[in-house]
Design an enzyme around this catalytic site. Structure first.
Site, PDB file in Angstrom:
ATOM      1  N   TYR A 134      49.377  30.014  48.897  1.00 56.84           N
ATOM      2  CA  TYR A 134      49.173  31.406  49.331  1.00 56.84           C
ATOM      3  C   TYR A 134      47.689  31.769  49.265  1.00 56.84           C
ATOM      4  O   TYR A 134      47.097  32.263  50.228  1.00 56.84           O
ATOM      5  CB  TYR A 134      50.000  32.361  48.457  1.00 56.84           C
ATOM      6  CG  TYR A 134      49.583  33.806  48.607  1.00 56.84           C
ATOM      7  CD1 TYR A 134      49.840  34.500  49.786  1.00 56.84           C
ATOM      8  CD2 TYR A 134      48.902  34.472  47.574  1.00 56.84           C
ATOM      9  CE1 TYR A 134      49.433  35.827  49.932  1.00 56.84           C
ATOM     10  CE2 TYR A 134      48.510  35.790  47.711  1.00 56.84           C
ATOM     11  CZ  TYR A 134      48.767  36.464  48.889  1.00 56.84           C
ATOM     12  OH  TYR A 134      48.355  37.764  49.035  1.00 56.84           O
ATOM     13  N   SER A 167      42.865  39.089  48.968  1.00 55.81           N
ATOM     14  CA  SER A 167      43.446  39.285  47.641  1.00 55.81           C
ATOM     15  C   SER A 167      42.483  38.836  46.547  1.00 55.81           C
ATOM     16  O   SER A 167      41.671  37.919  46.758  1.00 55.81           O
ATOM     17  CB  SER A 167      44.726  38.449  47.564  1.00 55.81           C
ATOM     18  OG  SER A 167      45.126  38.293  46.236  1.00 55.81           O
ATOM     19  N   LYS A 183      44.608  32.794  52.192  1.00 60.56           N
ATOM     20  CA  LYS A 183      43.671  33.930  52.171  1.00 60.56           C
ATOM     21  C   LYS A 183      42.232  33.429  52.293  1.00 60.56           C
ATOM     22  O   LYS A 183      41.427  33.976  53.044  1.00 60.56           O
ATOM     23  CB  LYS A 183      43.839  34.740  50.884  1.00 60.56           C
ATOM     24  CG  LYS A 183      45.164  35.469  50.780  1.00 60.56           C
ATOM     25  CD  LYS A 183      45.283  36.544  51.835  1.00 60.56           C
ATOM     26  CE  LYS A 183      46.642  37.180  51.895  1.00 60.56           C
ATOM     27  NZ  LYS A 183      46.920  37.927  53.107  1.00 60.56           N
TER      28      LYS A 183
HETATM   29  P1  NAD Z   1      54.869  42.919  52.579  1.00 59.85           P
HETATM   30  O1  NAD Z   1      55.593  41.625  52.594  1.00 59.85           O
HETATM   31  O2  NAD Z   1      55.586  44.118  52.038  1.00 59.85           O
HETATM   32  O3  NAD Z   1      54.322  43.274  54.038  1.00 59.85           O
HETATM   33  C1  NAD Z   1      53.980  42.297  54.971  1.00 59.85           C
HETATM   34  C2  NAD Z   1      54.731  42.620  56.258  1.00 59.85           C
HETATM   35  O4  NAD Z   1      54.397  41.655  57.236  1.00 59.85           O
HETATM   36  C3  NAD Z   1      56.240  42.578  56.088  1.00 59.85           C
HETATM   37  O5  NAD Z   1      56.793  43.804  56.555  1.00 59.85           O
HETATM   38  C4  NAD Z   1      56.693  41.406  56.939  1.00 59.85           C
HETATM   39  O6  NAD Z   1      57.951  41.646  57.534  1.00 59.85           O
HETATM   40  C5  NAD Z   1      55.570  41.278  57.943  1.00 59.85           C
HETATM   41  N1  NAD Z   1      55.292  39.935  58.457  1.00 59.85           N
HETATM   42  C6  NAD Z   1      55.104  38.792  57.761  1.00 59.85           C
HETATM   43  N2  NAD Z   1      54.818  37.781  58.603  1.00 59.85           N
HETATM   44  C7  NAD Z   1      54.812  38.300  59.855  1.00 59.85           C
HETATM   45  C8  NAD Z   1      54.566  37.759  61.136  1.00 59.85           C
HETATM   46  N3  NAD Z   1      54.275  36.472  61.316  1.00 59.85           N
HETATM   47  N4  NAD Z   1      54.657  38.586  62.213  1.00 59.85           N
HETATM   48  C9  NAD Z   1      54.965  39.901  62.047  1.00 59.85           C
HETATM   49  N5  NAD Z   1      55.206  40.467  60.857  1.00 59.85           N
HETATM   50  C10 NAD Z   1      55.120  39.669  59.769  1.00 59.85           C
HETATM   51  O7  NAD Z   1      53.514  42.682  51.774  1.00 59.85           O
HETATM   52  P2  NAD Z   1      52.449  43.731  51.271  1.00 59.85           P
HETATM   53  O8  NAD Z   1      52.543  43.784  49.793  1.00 59.85           O
HETATM   54  O9  NAD Z   1      52.544  44.977  52.068  1.00 59.85           O
HETATM   55  O10 NAD Z   1      51.122  42.935  51.625  1.00 59.85           O
HETATM   56  C11 NAD Z   1      50.406  43.145  52.824  1.00 59.85           C
HETATM   57  C12 NAD Z   1      49.248  42.167  52.873  1.00 59.85           C
HETATM   58  O11 NAD Z   1      48.445  42.353  51.707  1.00 59.85           O
HETATM   59  C13 NAD Z   1      49.679  40.705  52.869  1.00 59.85           C
HETATM   60  O12 NAD Z   1      48.816  39.989  53.708  1.00 59.85           O
HETATM   61  C14 NAD Z   1      49.469  40.289  51.421  1.00 59.85           C
HETATM   62  O13 NAD Z   1      49.204  38.916  51.303  1.00 59.85           O
HETATM   63  C15 NAD Z   1      48.253  41.118  51.048  1.00 59.85           C
HETATM   64  N6  NAD Z   1      48.164  41.370  49.607  1.00 59.85           N
HETATM   65  C16 NAD Z   1      49.215  41.947  48.938  1.00 59.85           C
HETATM   66  C17 NAD Z   1      49.135  42.155  47.570  1.00 59.85           C
HETATM   67  C18 NAD Z   1      50.294  42.736  46.809  1.00 59.85           C
HETATM   68  O14 NAD Z   1      50.325  42.615  45.578  1.00 59.85           O
HETATM   69  N7  NAD Z   1      51.253  43.403  47.438  1.00 59.85           N
HETATM   70  C19 NAD Z   1      47.971  41.790  46.869  1.00 59.85           C
HETATM   71  C20 NAD Z   1      46.912  41.223  47.584  1.00 59.85           C
HETATM   72  C21 NAD Z   1      47.016  41.027  48.959  1.00 59.85           C
END
Ligand code: NAD
Ligand code: UDP
Length: 335
Positions: free
Chosen positions: A148, A124, A152
């Site tokens: 958080y 991120s 990362k």
């Molecule tokens: P999200 O929460 O929609 O998706 C993450 C998924 O992982 C969820 O479906 C959740 O049920 C699953 N999950 C969480 N912990 C788990 C575990 N231990 N075992 C199995 N499944 C698990 O989030 P997103 O927005 O799709 O983000 C995906 C990745 O991108 C994350 O790592 C997040 O930190 C990173 N990210 C997101 C953003 C954003 O703004 N959305 C920005 C930067 C980075």
């Protein structure tokens, strides 16, 4: 040969699943449903008219991972799974360290056992903290200001150490800026539980009348209109970035880090105005106090991703607003 998407039923994972299936690449998903709904499986199938295997369970469950790697021919992993709410991470740091770090360590352990050495990791822009200047380049100093962000940062370090220990790994770290928007079908999008923390889900709920008024956090930032600036990119563009990252992995790229953004900074007021243009002025707002920990400006330099991955975000702010609103209306109907 399949690509394993951990957290593949979440917001970014589900859009990425669609892109891979539409590109005729086999995928396998593991998700524990902690932040998504099982009906996403059928929605991905409906959009793509393709089938895929999925496992409901936790990435920290080594036995389950062992089963997945034994039952499928996995040749690369895209590791999305993790908890992602900054505010919650301050209140529940141990839960965040436990989930995000242990899932990564367990995943790498099982990958090692099965000689799978290709991984794309969802990092991120938060790892840049308060960057010294804009735009942000990949070689800027990294830091973290909340648990958080620290997960990362730690995972990036773990992956770098792994690569030093064995440089036959191919590791692509993608630093996402601010993904917005939804799939054009209106079936997939961001659907947080409760009152949203993020800007676009909040705007959508004001537009549908579910929430009364948007609070814009701060109007005296040193920006053109006083509101904070971010690099918002369409989630479908972001999903396509993962196709390019996997292509890169297959060139035996070693360890690479890329910013995924548009390179354009929009203010909160820019977003509200763009949304009001497509929704017929549905979003009322008022200015309120700055949110603790927020930075004034954050946008990427995206030249490296363009030069080395051949990836560039193509969708506009209007696309992001229209698709988000369309998803919200659709989703509200089906709730
Ligand atoms: P999200 O929460 O929609 O998706 C993450 C998924 O992982 C969820 O479906 C959740 O049920 C699953 N999950 C969480 N912990 C788990 C575990 N231990 N075992 C199995 N499944 C698990 O989030 P997103 O927005 O799709 O983000 C995906 C990745 O991108 C994350 O790592 C997040 O930190 C990173 N990210 C997101 C953003 C954003 O703004 N959305 C920005 C930067 C980075
Ligand atoms: N924001 C806002 N009101 C809200 C939610 C967010 O003014 O209800 C602002 C926030 O202060 C930031 C921008 O919108 O400047 C993007 O916030 P978001 O939480 O979506 O992403 P962040 O960049 O904080 O990860």
């Amino acid at each position: 040969m399949s690509i394993l998407l951990t957290g593949g039923l979440g917001y970014i994972g589900s859009h990425t699943a669609v892109e891979f299936l539409e590109n005729n690449q086999d995928i396998v998903i593991i998700d524990n449903l902690s932040n998504c709904n099982i009906d996403v499986v059928d929605k991905i199938k409906l959009i793509t008219k393709k089938d895929f295997k999925y496992y409901i369970g936790d990435v920290r469950n080594e036995d389950l991972l062992e089963k997945i790697f034994s039952e499928n021919e996995i040749n690369a992993v895209i590791h999305f799974a993790g908890l992602k709410a900054v505010g919650e991470s301050v209140k529940k740091p141990i839960e965040y360290y436990n989930n995000n770090l242990l899932s990564t360590l367990t995943l790498i352990k099982v990958m090692q056992k099965h000689q799978v050495k290709n991984i794309v990791f969802s990092s991120s822009a938060t790892v840049y903290g308060r960057a010294k200047s804009m735009p942000i380049y990949e070689d800027f100093e990294v830091t973290a200001t909340n648990p958080y962000g620290r997960t990362k940062l730690f995972i990036e370090e773990i992956l770098k150490d792994l690569y030093v220990s064995d440089n036959s790994y191919n590791i692509v770290i993608l630093r996402y800026f601010n993904p917005l928007g939804a799939h054009e079908s209106g079936l997939l999008g961001e659907n947080p539980n409760g009152i949203p923390n993020n800007l676009m889900p909040y705007i959508c709920k004001v537009a549908t009348g579910e929430l009364e008024c948007l609070n814009i956090f701060g109007n005296d930032y040193p920006t053109k209109d006083g509101t904070a600036i971010r690099d918002y990119l369409h989630v479908v563009d972001l999903a396509k970035g993962h196709l390019k990252a996997i292509e890169k992995i297959y060139t035996n790229c070693g360890l690479k880090i890329y910013n995924l953004g548009t390179g354009i900074g929009y203010s909160v007021l820019d977003i509200v105005k763009a949304f009001n243009e497509i929704s017929g002025n549905k979003v009322t707002y008022k200015f309120s106090q700055k949110r603790e920990g927020d930075i004034d400006v954050c946008y990427a330099n995206v030249d490296k991703a363009y030069k080395e991955l051949g990836w560039k975000a193509e969708k506009t702010l209007k696309d992001m607003c229209e698709s988000s609103y369309n998803f919200e209306i659709n989703n509200k109907k089906n709730r």
